[in-house]
Write a protein that holds these residues in place. Structure first.
Motif, mmCIF file in Angstrom:
data_model
loop_
_atom_site.group_PDB
_atom_site.id
_atom_site.type_symbol
_atom_site.label_atom_id
_atom_site.label_comp_id
_atom_site.label_asym_id
_atom_site.label_seq_id
_atom_site.Cartn_x
_atom_site.Cartn_y
_atom_site.Cartn_z
ATOM 1 N N VAL A 180 -2.289 8.768 4.689
ATOM 2 C CA VAL A 180 -3.079 9.491 3.698
ATOM 3 C C VAL A 180 -2.299 10.738 3.320
ATOM 4 O O VAL A 180 -1.980 11.556 4.172
ATOM 5 C CB VAL A 180 -4.464 9.876 4.271
ATOM 6 N N HIS A 181 -1.986 10.861 2.024
ATOM 7 C CA HIS A 181 -1.239 12.022 1.529
ATOM 8 C C HIS A 181 -2.219 12.976 0.842
ATOM 9 O O HIS A 181 -2.976 12.567 -0.041
ATOM 10 C CB HIS A 181 -0.166 11.585 0.524
ATOM 11 N N LEU A 227 -5.650 -1.157 7.452
ATOM 12 C CA LEU A 227 -4.957 -1.625 6.263
ATOM 13 C C LEU A 227 -5.613 -1.069 5.007
ATOM 14 O O LEU A 227 -6.801 -0.744 5.010
ATOM 15 C CB LEU A 227 -4.992 -3.154 6.215
ATOM 16 N N LEU A 228 -4.855 -0.995 3.934
ATOM 17 C CA LEU A 228 -5.399 -0.516 2.659
ATOM 18 C C LEU A 228 -6.607 -1.342 2.223
ATOM 19 O O LEU A 228 -7.575 -0.802 1.711
ATOM 20 C CB LEU A 228 -4.336 -0.552 1.560
ATOM 21 N N ARG A 229 -6.544 -2.642 2.440
ATOM 22 C CA ARG A 229 -7.653 -3.508 2.008
ATOM 23 C C ARG A 229 -8.949 -3.185 2.750
ATOM 24 O O ARG A 229 -10.035 -3.455 2.257
ATOM 25 C CB ARG A 229 -7.288 -4.978 2.152
ATOM 26 N N ASP A 230 -8.852 -2.598 3.954
ATOM 27 C CA ASP A 230 -10.040 -2.197 4.696
ATOM 28 C C ASP A 230 -10.532 -0.819 4.274
ATOM 29 O O ASP A 230 -11.723 -0.533 4.329
ATOM 30 C CB ASP A 230 -9.747 -2.197 6.202
ATOM 31 N N ILE A 231 -9.613 0.033 3.850
ATOM 32 C CA ILE A 231 -9.953 1.398 3.437
ATOM 33 C C ILE A 231 -10.481 1.432 2.007
ATOM 34 O O ILE A 231 -11.409 2.176 1.688
ATOM 35 C CB ILE A 231 -8.711 2.309 3.581
ATOM 36 N N GLU A 232 -9.913 0.620 1.137
ATOM 37 C CA GLU A 232 -10.228 0.643 -0.295
ATOM 38 C C GLU A 232 -11.724 0.558 -0.614
ATOM 39 O O GLU A 232 -12.211 1.349 -1.430
ATOM 40 C CB GLU A 232 -9.463 -0.481 -0.998
ATOM 41 N N LEU A 273 -13.756 3.911 -0.579
ATOM 42 C CA LEU A 273 -13.380 5.007 -1.468
ATOM 43 C C LEU A 273 -14.118 4.920 -2.805
ATOM 44 O O LEU A 273 -14.441 3.822 -3.257
ATOM 45 C CB LEU A 273 -11.866 4.980 -1.713
ATOM 46 N N PRO A 274 -14.326 6.076 -3.453
ATOM 47 C CA PRO A 274 -14.984 6.053 -4.766
ATOM 48 C C PRO A 274 -14.095 5.407 -5.826
ATOM 49 O O PRO A 274 -12.893 5.206 -5.615
ATOM 50 C CB PRO A 274 -15.226 7.531 -5.069
ATOM 51 N N GLY A 275 -14.670 5.114 -6.970
ATOM 52 C CA GLY A 275 -13.988 4.408 -8.047
ATOM 53 C C GLY A 275 -12.809 5.117 -8.680
ATOM 54 O O GLY A 275 -12.117 4.531 -9.498
ATOM 55 N N VAL A 276 -12.550 6.368 -8.336
ATOM 56 C CA VAL A 276 -11.401 7.071 -8.911
ATOM 57 C C VAL A 276 -10.086 6.646 -8.268
ATOM 58 O O VAL A 276 -9.022 7.051 -8.716
ATOM 59 C CB VAL A 276 -11.539 8.610 -8.825
ATOM 60 N N PHE A 277 -10.142 5.833 -7.227
ATOM 61 C CA PHE A 277 -8.936 5.348 -6.573
ATOM 62 C C PHE A 277 -8.507 4.028 -7.187
ATOM 63 O O PHE A 277 -9.315 3.117 -7.349
ATOM 64 C CB PHE A 277 -9.150 5.191 -5.066
ATOM 65 N N LEU A 278 -7.236 3.954 -7.544
ATOM 66 C CA LEU A 278 -6.685 2.784 -8.207
ATOM 67 C C LEU A 278 -5.643 2.116 -7.326
ATOM 68 O O LEU A 278 -4.798 2.788 -6.745
ATOM 69 C CB LEU A 278 -6.005 3.196 -9.515
ATOM 70 N N ARG A 279 -5.698 0.803 -7.262
ATOM 71 C CA ARG A 279 -4.671 0.045 -6.539
ATOM 72 C C ARG A 279 -3.576 -0.260 -7.555
ATOM 73 O O ARG A 279 -3.683 -1.178 -8.336
ATOM 74 C CB ARG A 279 -5.282 -1.219 -5.959
ATOM 75 N N VAL A 280 -2.541 0.564 -7.588
ATOM 76 C CA VAL A 280 -1.479 0.417 -8.584
ATOM 77 C C VAL A 280 -0.299 -0.391 -8.055
ATOM 78 O O VAL A 280 0.581 -0.789 -8.808
ATOM 79 C CB VAL A 280 -0.984 1.787 -9.101
ATOM 80 N N HIS A 281 -0.296 -0.634 -6.751
ATOM 81 C CA HIS A 281 0.798 -1.332 -6.078
ATOM 82 C C HIS A 281 0.210 -1.881 -4.784
ATOM 83 O O HIS A 281 -0.761 -1.321 -4.272
ATOM 84 C CB HIS A 281 1.916 -0.314 -5.798
ATOM 85 N N ARG A 282 0.762 -2.914 -4.256
ATOM 86 C CA ARG A 282 0.179 -3.475 -3.021
ATOM 87 C C ARG A 282 0.240 -2.492 -1.863
ATOM 88 O O ARG A 282 -0.509 -2.604 -0.898
ATOM 89 C CB ARG A 282 0.833 -4.801 -2.655
ATOM 90 N N SER A 283 1.130 -1.502 -1.962
ATOM 91 C CA SER A 283 1.277 -0.519 -0.891
ATOM 92 C C SER A 283 0.677 0.845 -1.205
ATOM 93 O O SER A 283 0.846 1.769 -0.418
ATOM 94 C CB SER A 283 2.766 -0.336 -0.568
ATOM 95 N N TYR A 284 0.000 0.992 -2.358
ATOM 96 C CA TYR A 284 -0.520 2.311 -2.734
ATOM 97 C C TYR A 284 -1.902 2.252 -3.367
ATOM 98 O O TYR A 284 -2.150 1.462 -4.265
ATOM 99 C CB TYR A 284 0.402 2.996 -3.754
ATOM 100 N N LEU A 285 -2.760 3.154 -2.900
ATOM 101 C CA LEU A 285 -4.029 3.485 -3.554
ATOM 102 C C LEU A 285 -3.866 4.909 -4.050
ATOM 103 O O LEU A 285 -3.490 5.796 -3.280
ATOM 104 C CB LEU A 285 -5.188 3.453 -2.546
ATOM 105 N N VAL A 286 -4.119 5.143 -5.321
ATOM 106 C CA VAL A 286 -3.868 6.448 -5.928
ATOM 107 C C VAL A 286 -5.174 7.042 -6.452
ATOM 108 O O VAL A 286 -5.980 6.346 -7.068
ATOM 109 C CB VAL A 286 -2.858 6.291 -7.092
#
Length: 99
Positions: free
Chosen positions: A18-19, A30-35, A38-51
């Motif tokens: 988490v940055h 894993l990201l798939r468990d955290i996603e 999170l609220p809808g302002v987080f975007l999965r832009v890459h398989r390794s990043y939620l922004v």
């Protein structure tokens, strides 16, 4: 950790980093468990990043520049979808620069 303080979350094997503006924190999971937590302002832009869209400074061809200086890659196949994301659209903002 408040979601609005999170700039992005990066996958790192079976952990996630988490940055935030204050630094980084490593979490189990894993990201798939955290996603879904999170609220809808987080975007999965890459398989390794939620922004967090609120921390995107600039959208460039195949990359996002974030408020902490990180550059997050966007795969070519996802770029059009990310570019059309309503939370990233600010016509008068530098983040709308998709060149």
């Amino acid at each position: 950790l408040e979601p609005d303080r999170i700039i992005c979350i990066q996958a790192s094997g079976k952990r996630s980093i988490v940055h935030t503006a204050e630094g980084s924190l490593e979490l189990e999971g894993l990201l798939r468990d955290i996603e879904p937590q999170l609220p809808g302002v987080f975007l999965r832009v890459h398989r390794s990043y939620l922004v967090n869209a609120a921390h995107v400074l600039r959208l460039r061809r195949f990359a996002l520049e974030l408020s902490n200086g990180m550059e997050v890659p966007i795969p070519e196949r996802r770029f059009t979808a990310v570019q059309r994301e309503p939370s990233l659209r600010l016509a008068d903002s530098p983040r709308a620069e998709a060149s």
